[in-house]
Scaffold this motif. Structure first.
Motif, PDB file in Angstrom:
ATOM      1  N   GLY A   1      10.023   7.414  -6.553  1.00  0.00           N
ATOM      2  CA  GLY A   1       9.515   8.717  -6.140  1.00  0.00           C
ATOM      3  C   GLY A   1       8.285   8.565  -5.264  1.00  0.00           C
ATOM      4  N   MET A   2       7.424   9.569  -5.301  1.00  0.00           N
ATOM      5  CA  MET A   2       6.258   9.592  -4.438  1.00  0.00           C
ATOM      6  C   MET A   2       5.371   8.357  -4.584  1.00  0.00           C
ATOM      7  N   PRO A   3       5.033   7.923  -5.819  1.00  0.00           N
ATOM      8  CA  PRO A   3       4.137   6.754  -5.917  1.00  0.00           C
ATOM      9  C   PRO A   3       4.772   5.483  -5.336  1.00  0.00           C
ATOM     10  N   GLY A   4       6.037   5.263  -5.635  1.00  0.00           N
ATOM     11  CA  GLY A   4       6.716   4.081  -5.101  1.00  0.00           C
ATOM     12  C   GLY A   4       6.803   4.133  -3.590  1.00  0.00           C
ATOM     13  N   PHE A   5       7.101   5.309  -3.064  1.00  0.00           N
ATOM     14  CA  PHE A   5       7.213   5.461  -1.617  1.00  0.00           C
ATOM     15  C   PHE A   5       5.845   5.280  -0.955  1.00  0.00           C
ATOM     16  N   THR A   6       4.786   5.744  -1.626  1.00  0.00           N
ATOM     17  CA  THR A   6       3.430   5.541  -1.128  1.00  0.00           C
ATOM     18  C   THR A   6       3.125   4.045  -1.014  1.00  0.00           C
ATOM     19  N   ALA A   7       3.509   3.290  -2.051  1.00  0.00           N
ATOM     20  CA  ALA A   7       3.304   1.845  -2.024  1.00  0.00           C
ATOM     21  C   ALA A   7       4.085   1.213  -0.873  1.00  0.00           C
ATOM     22  N   TYR A   8       5.320   1.667  -0.713  1.00  0.00           N
ATOM     23  CA  TYR A   8       6.221   1.093   0.295  1.00  0.00           C
ATOM     24  C   TYR A   8       5.705   1.327   1.715  1.00  0.00           C
ATOM     25  N   VAL A   9       5.404   2.572   2.061  1.00  0.00           N
ATOM     26  CA  VAL A   9       4.939   2.826   3.433  1.00  0.00           C
ATOM     27  C   VAL A   9       3.518   2.314   3.629  1.00  0.00           C
ATOM     28  N   GLY A  10       2.709   2.411   2.583  1.00  0.00           N
ATOM     29  CA  GLY A  10       1.340   1.915   2.709  1.00  0.00           C
ATOM     30  C   GLY A  10       1.327   0.422   2.971  1.00  0.00           C
ATOM     31  N   PHE A  11       2.154  -0.298   2.251  1.00  0.00           N
ATOM     32  CA  PHE A  11       2.155  -1.752   2.429  1.00  0.00           C
ATOM     33  C   PHE A  11       2.827  -2.155   3.739  1.00  0.00           C
ATOM     34  N   TYR A  12       4.065  -1.725   3.941  1.00  0.00           N
ATOM     35  CA  TYR A  12       4.788  -2.216   5.124  1.00  0.00           C
ATOM     36  C   TYR A  12       4.333  -1.559   6.425  1.00  0.00           C
ATOM     37  N   GLU A  13       4.098  -0.251   6.394  1.00  0.00           N
ATOM     38  CA  GLU A  13       3.788   0.446   7.647  1.00  0.00           C
ATOM     39  C   GLU A  13       2.305   0.423   7.984  1.00  0.00           C
ATOM     40  N   VAL A  14       1.459   0.602   6.976  1.00  0.00           N
ATOM     41  CA  VAL A  14       0.027   0.724   7.262  1.00  0.00           C
ATOM     42  C   VAL A  14      -0.655  -0.645   7.236  1.00  0.00           C
ATOM     43  N   CYS A  15      -0.336  -1.471   6.263  1.00  0.00           N
ATOM     44  CA  CYS A  15      -1.006  -2.780   6.153  1.00  0.00           C
ATOM     45  C   CYS A  15      -0.450  -3.816   7.131  1.00  0.00           C
ATOM     46  N   ALA A  16       0.737  -3.608   7.636  1.00  0.00           N
ATOM     47  CA  ALA A  16       1.355  -4.556   8.567  1.00  0.00           C
ATOM     48  C   ALA A  16       1.160  -5.995   8.075  1.00  0.00           C
ATOM     49  N   PRO A  17       1.741  -6.317   6.908  1.00  0.00           N
ATOM     50  CA  PRO A  17       1.456  -7.607   6.275  1.00  0.00           C
ATOM     51  C   PRO A  17       2.135  -8.789   6.965  1.00  0.00           C
ATOM     52  N   LYS A  18       1.493  -9.935   6.853  1.00  0.00           N
ATOM     53  CA  LYS A  18       2.104 -11.186   7.318  1.00  0.00           C
ATOM     54  C   LYS A  18       2.136 -12.154   6.132  1.00  0.00           C
ATOM     55  N   LYS A  19       3.117 -13.016   6.164  1.00  0.00           N
ATOM     56  CA  LYS A  19       3.257 -14.036   5.128  1.00  0.00           C
ATOM     57  C   LYS A  19       1.948 -14.814   4.982  1.00  0.00           C
ATOM     58  N   ASN A  20       1.627 -15.183   3.766  1.00  0.00           N
ATOM     59  CA  ASN A  20       0.448 -16.006   3.458  1.00  0.00           C
ATOM     60  C   ASN A  20      -0.884 -15.275   3.586  1.00  0.00           C
ATOM     61  N   GLU A  21      -0.845 -13.976   3.828  1.00  0.00           N
ATOM     62  CA  GLU A  21      -2.112 -13.261   3.887  1.00  0.00           C
ATOM     63  C   GLU A  21      -2.656 -13.006   2.472  1.00  0.00           C
ATOM     64  N   TYR A  22      -3.964 -12.745   2.427  1.00  0.00           N
ATOM     65  CA  TYR A  22      -4.657 -12.504   1.166  1.00  0.00           C
ATOM     66  C   TYR A  22      -4.753 -11.002   0.936  1.00  0.00           C
ATOM     67  N   VAL A  23      -4.166 -10.562  -0.166  1.00  0.00           N
ATOM     68  CA  VAL A  23      -4.034  -9.128  -0.437  1.00  0.00           C
ATOM     69  C   VAL A  23      -4.778  -8.767  -1.719  1.00  0.00           C
ATOM     70  N   PHE A  24      -5.581  -7.727  -1.636  1.00  0.00           N
ATOM     71  CA  PHE A  24      -6.273  -7.223  -2.820  1.00  0.00           C
ATOM     72  C   PHE A  24      -5.831  -5.782  -3.080  1.00  0.00           C
ATOM     73  N   VAL A  25      -5.533  -5.485  -4.347  1.00  0.00           N
ATOM     74  CA  VAL A  25      -5.085  -4.152  -4.744  1.00  0.00           C
ATOM     75  C   VAL A  25      -6.002  -3.670  -5.866  1.00  0.00           C
ATOM     76  N   SER A  26      -6.619  -2.519  -5.679  1.00  0.00           N
ATOM     77  CA  SER A  26      -7.401  -1.939  -6.778  1.00  0.00           C
ATOM     78  C   SER A  26      -6.510  -0.957  -7.538  1.00  0.00           C
ATOM     79  N   ALA A  27      -6.935  -0.601  -8.743  1.00  0.00           N
ATOM     80  CA  ALA A  27      -6.090   0.220  -9.642  1.00  0.00           C
ATOM     81  C   ALA A  27      -4.689  -0.383  -9.657  1.00  0.00           C
ATOM     82  N   ALA A  28      -4.640  -1.690  -9.836  1.00  0.00           N
ATOM     83  CA  ALA A  28      -3.427  -2.452  -9.542  1.00  0.00           C
ATOM     84  C   ALA A  28      -2.309  -2.252 -10.546  1.00  0.00           C
ATOM     85  N   SER A  29      -2.615  -1.767 -11.731  1.00  0.00           N
ATOM     86  CA  SER A  29      -1.531  -1.540 -12.691  1.00  0.00           C
ATOM     87  C   SER A  29      -1.051  -0.093 -12.643  1.00  0.00           C
ATOM     88  N   GLY A  30      -1.621   0.692 -11.769  1.00  0.00           N
ATOM     89  CA  GLY A  30      -1.265   2.107 -11.669  1.00  0.00           C
ATOM     90  C   GLY A  30       0.093   2.317 -11.014  1.00  0.00           C
TER      91      GLY A  30
END
Lengths: 345, 345
Positions: free
Chosen positions: A137-166
């Motif tokens: 739902g909304m939280p999962g989709f937020t994670a999905y677009v936030g990570f792939y679309e907004v963060c534009a991640p690359k392999k081996n990058e260092y990622v920090f997540v706050s409220a990480a168990s939320g």
């Protein structure tokens, strides 16, 4: 049951608040008698609410603040939020009794939906129904677009997540691991830290409440600095992260929304690091990316079925548990996605 | 003159500062005798400095703060900065006497350049030499990449520029106008406001010192909100802008760098607007975009020759005027790009 008249239990928003939401800001009311029928010619449909979602953004709707993307709740009215519901009666050609829908509904047993576009039909496909307000739902989709679309991640990058168990953070961390990143999460209890490391697959995790110096903590977990920060909390954590960003880092700003309209808001220092590290800090809302929803469902649903991701939920039983479950979000009482189960089916 | 020995006047950085730079943080020194010759086999070259640039970022180098993209000045040493210089003697095969170069040099009459890569040869092409540290140098290039690359402007968008009559802001505003945007600038005196409106072609301009409520001022000039903010100042102006951003707005963060390492830094409120308005806030440094420098020179040089843009300079005569000219930047004494003329040729 269709055509009958029932008493509809509801959770009412009592009035605008200041500070952190409390259980007493809402109250249970046995509503007016309600006819179990969608009026002919209305295009509406009647649902039985099964699962309701407690989300931090809802705090913003409890204030008399109209500058946001979503209006405040109306004092004296039923709380509104995401839910998973079953269609009981329908005057809408696209839905029939027994269909499961997810989207905006009321914190009550039954809701007559006048705006069909606020919900979509879901195909449970052997997944828990409650996941359609969480992982799928909304939280999962937020994670999905936030990570792939907004963060534009690359392999081996260092990622920090706050409220990480939320509701959002736990999926961000797992997607980042699957992407080949090094992932550290912060949370507010040793139990949550343990879940992050041993159940959700984070490389490291720490309890921010036990770190008197967040800058030092981040330097310990990220001696090389942070490429991507998935920002769920604001405040002093954001300030500490800014100092530890790497060149060309990215900050996806997802939290802090709960602070809007607060008069005692604290300013954020260290923003000059945006320049020296050339950091992109990007606010986003999932509903700007709805065209990606089908591919999200396919990808994340698929990963779940393959056993590659897991999802923690904290389910409270009964509509009457709603106010305390919601208030608990702001003290970190919940472990994983906070859900209210109104009825099992 | 080549081969002779001369006394070299220099501006010395006395020691690390706190707060705003003062004239007395630097001093004129008649340096050691210097031989007017580039040592054989060194690859170095000797220049006579003509124009020196006073830039706000230099304040960051006056603090004992090593976390930035550029190290602090060394107490007791010559101030370093951008300059336009003439080659007097060269052991470098790419440069010959009489060539004009621009890049990092010393605040002194003559500099022996050991790192040839810090300067590039320029072709004056009938343009004022001082422009190669202004319109056609780092500040102009900062405006160019900041506006086109970071702000991603679209025609008819609403653009706000702070410190709008400064070395960078004045070009941002003119490029935005040429791009078909509506442009408002803020500055710190009525004279500057007048120049913005009547000489630099801004649609509107205001004196921020006469606005007790910056939020109200911005709402007056941007009743529809701001699509692009070219951020040169930080602080309360940034806070007011955040409230007035439009959905999917962009903030190019260029200023604030002068605040880094300050212990009394004030936090920035209203960042939650990044989320509700889905704003991208992007720090940048021009030197990440050097591959675009040739196209910048061609485009902006061309616009200047066609009479489509103008550039305001504030030129102080004499190396000894350097300390007061530099200190004046921080009280807004300069009108346009602050330049020190050491020698006319």
């Amino acid at each position: 049951m269709v055509g009958e008249t029932v008493e509809n239990k509801q959770i009412i928003f009592k009035g605008y608040i200041q500070g952190t939401p409390k259980e007493t800001d809402m109250e249970l009311r046995v509503g007016k008698k309600m006819k179990m029928e969608a009026p002919k010619g209305s295009g509406s449909f009647l649902v039985k609410n099964l699962y309701l979602s407690c989300d931090p953004y809802m705090r913003g709707r409890m204030r008399d603040f109209h500058g946001s993307y979503i209006p405040p709740f109306l004092p004296g009215s039923v709380i509104e939020g995401f839910g998973v519901s079953k269609v009981i009666n329908s005057d809408n050609p696209n839905l029939k009794p027994g269909d499961i829908v997810s989207g905006f509904t009321g914190w009550e047993e039954y809701t007559l939906i006048h705006k069909p576009e606020q919900l979509r039909k879901v195909e449970p496909d052997n997944m828990p129904l409650s996941y359609f307000i969480g992982l799928l739902g909304m939280p999962g989709f937020t994670a999905y677009v936030g990570f792939y679309e907004v963060c534009a991640p690359k392999k081996n990058e260092y990622v920090f997540v706050s409220a990480a168990s939320g509701a959002v953070g736990q999926l961000v961390g797992q997607l980042a691991k699957l992407h080949g990143c090094y992932v550290v999460g912060s949370a507010g209890s040793s139990q949550k830290v343990d879940l992050l490391k041993h159940k959700l697959g984070f490389d490291e995790a720490f309890n921010y409440k036990e770190e008197p110096d967040l800058d030092a903590a981040l330097k310990r977990y990220f001696p090389q600095g942070i490429d991507i920060y998935f920002e769920n909390v604001g405040g002093s954590m954001l300030e500490a992260v800014l100092v530890n960003m790497r060149i060309h880092g990215r900050i996806a700003v997802c939290g802090m929304v709960s602070q809007q309209g607060m008069s005692d808001e604290k300013g954020i220092k260290n923003l000059f690091n945006l320049i020296s590290k050339r950091v992109r800090m990007q606010g986003f809302l999932q509903h700007d990316y709805l065209h990606l929803f089908p591919s999200f469902l396919e990808k994340v649903g698929g990963l779940y079925k393959e056993g590659k991701i897991t999802y923690l939920e904290d389910i409270n039983e009964g509509l009457e548990s709603g106010p305390s479950a919601f208030a608990g979000l702001f003290s970190g009482k919940n472990i994983g996605k906070q859900v209210i189960c109104v009825a099992h089916e």
